[in-house]
Write a protein that holds these residues in place. Sequence first.
Motif, PDB file in Angstrom:
ATOM      1  N   ASP A   1      38.609  48.822  36.649  1.00 18.06           N
ATOM      2  CA  ASP A   1      39.673  48.446  37.988  1.00 18.06           C
ATOM      3  C   ASP A   1      39.857  46.766  37.297  1.00 18.06           C
ATOM      4  OD1 ASP A   1      39.602  51.157  38.877  1.00 18.06           O
ATOM      5  OD2 ASP A   1      37.358  50.598  39.495  1.00 18.06           O
ATOM      6  N   CYS A   2      40.231  46.517  36.836  1.00 19.20           N
ATOM      7  CA  CYS A   2      40.156  45.334  36.270  1.00 19.20           C
ATOM      8  C   CYS A   2      41.041  44.373  35.293  1.00 19.20           C
ATOM      9  CB  CYS A   2      38.530  44.270  35.865  1.00 19.20           C
ATOM     10  SG  CYS A   2      38.487  42.881  36.163  1.00 19.20           S
ATOM     11  N   ALA A   3      41.823  43.613  35.807  1.00 17.74           N
ATOM     12  CA  ALA A   3      42.717  42.855  35.161  1.00 17.74           C
ATOM     13  C   ALA A   3      42.823  42.431  32.875  1.00 17.74           C
ATOM     14  CB  ALA A   3      43.603  41.952  35.302  1.00 17.74           C
ATOM     15  N   GLU A   4      40.983  42.545  33.493  1.00 17.84           N
ATOM     16  CA  GLU A   4      40.531  41.846  31.906  1.00 17.84           C
ATOM     17  C   GLU A   4      40.522  43.633  30.991  1.00 17.84           C
ATOM     18  OE1 GLU A   4      40.161  38.819  31.277  1.00 17.84           O
ATOM     19  OE2 GLU A   4      41.029  38.263  32.653  1.00 17.84           O
ATOM     20  N   GLY A   5      39.482  44.530  31.710  1.00 10.24           N
ATOM     21  CA  GLY A   5      39.188  45.538  31.261  1.00 10.24           C
ATOM     22  C   GLY A   5      40.282  45.988  30.556  1.00 10.24           C
TER      23      GLY A   5
ATOM     24  N   VAL B   1      24.145  43.022  34.304  1.00 11.43           N
ATOM     25  CA  VAL B   1      25.976  42.297  34.850  1.00 11.43           C
ATOM     26  C   VAL B   1      27.083  42.441  33.933  1.00 11.43           C
ATOM     27  CG1 VAL B   1      26.660  39.718  35.211  1.00 11.43           C
ATOM     28  CG2 VAL B   1      24.108  40.760  35.775  1.00 11.43           C
ATOM     29  N   HIS B   2      27.835  43.403  33.702  1.00  8.98           N
ATOM     30  CA  HIS B   2      29.171  43.540  32.677  1.00  8.98           C
ATOM     31  C   HIS B   2      29.592  42.857  32.653  1.00  8.98           C
ATOM     32  CE1 HIS B   2      26.949  48.352  32.184  1.00  8.98           C
ATOM     33  NE2 HIS B   2      26.756  47.201  31.672  1.00  8.98           N
ATOM     34  N   GLY B   3      30.331  42.638  31.204  1.00  7.50           N
ATOM     35  CA  GLY B   3      31.700  41.599  31.587  1.00  7.50           C
ATOM     36  C   GLY B   3      32.791  42.447  31.730  1.00  7.50           C
ATOM     37  N   CYS B   4      33.632  42.362  32.236  1.00  5.12           N
ATOM     38  CA  CYS B   4      34.549  43.230  32.510  1.00  5.12           C
ATOM     39  C   CYS B   4      35.784  43.865  31.172  1.00  5.12           C
ATOM     40  CB  CYS B   4      36.121  42.466  33.049  1.00  5.12           C
ATOM     41  SG  CYS B   4      34.922  42.195  34.795  1.00  5.12           S
TER      42      CYS B   4
ATOM     43  N   GLU C   1      31.416  40.585  35.996  1.00  3.72           N
ATOM     44  CA  GLU C   1      31.876  39.542  35.918  1.00  3.72           C
ATOM     45  C   GLU C   1      32.907  39.522  36.836  1.00  3.72           C
ATOM     46  OE1 GLU C   1      33.931  36.902  32.513  1.00  3.72           O
ATOM     47  OE2 GLU C   1      34.042  39.049  32.598  1.00  3.72           O
ATOM     48  N   CYS C   2      33.440  40.371  37.492  1.00  2.14           N
ATOM     49  CA  CYS C   2      35.092  40.002  38.008  1.00  2.14           C
ATOM     50  C   CYS C   2      34.712  40.419  40.245  1.00  2.14           C
ATOM     51  CB  CYS C   2      36.189  40.689  38.422  1.00  2.14           C
ATOM     52  SG  CYS C   2      36.074  42.580  38.349  1.00  2.14           S
ATOM     53  N   GLU C   3      33.471  40.216  40.319  1.00  2.00           N
ATOM     54  CA  GLU C   3      32.999  40.363  41.328  1.00  2.00           C
ATOM     55  C   GLU C   3      32.052  39.452  41.660  1.00  2.00           C
ATOM     56  OE1 GLU C   3      31.459  45.173  42.759  1.00  2.00           O
ATOM     57  OE2 GLU C   3      30.215  44.364  41.049  1.00  2.00           O
ATOM     58  N   LEU C   4      32.029  38.900  40.550  1.00  2.00           N
ATOM     59  CA  LEU C   4      31.406  37.044  41.210  1.00  2.00           C
ATOM     60  C   LEU C   4      32.314  35.846  40.453  1.00  2.00           C
ATOM     61  CD1 LEU C   4      28.264  38.221  38.171  1.00  2.00           C
ATOM     62  CD2 LEU C   4      28.233  38.133  41.174  1.00  2.00           C
TER      63      LEU C   4
END
Length: 138
Positions: free
Chosen positions: A72-76, A62-65, A116-119
């Motif tokens: 593919d995420c705003a947090e990344g 389970v990776h934190g973005c 993380e964003c998938e959860l």
Amino acid sequence: MDIWSKVKRSEVMGKIRAKDTKPEMLLRSALFKAGYRFRIHKAGLPGKPDIVMSKYKTIIFVHGCFWHFHEDCAEGRIPNSNSEYWRKKLTKNIERDSKNIKLLQDDGWQVLVVWECELKSESSILKIVDKLRMHLKI
């Protein structure tokens, strides 16, 4: 320039957990409710995987973005302040993740990465559990 003093920044960074994070706990709870049994943070395996399902020879990270630089995420993203430091740090994290995944796959493990964003919602968590069920062909 940082908005906090070095002492405050150190305090904030010290509270960031490496295991038992909220996204990890949400996924573990959903997997357990779905009838899956697993071990967590099993030492001796590359990367100390978050979830180890030995029966299925499957590992879930389970990776934190932010910390694992989810593209593919705003947090990344790379922070604007001290960006060179963060670029190096996050690049090393990505390289370490890739190395650990390759080692596990070479040892016969199926490796899944959940971001993380998938959860974020219960419905998205259930979709991941269903996807896992199909992946494991149960």
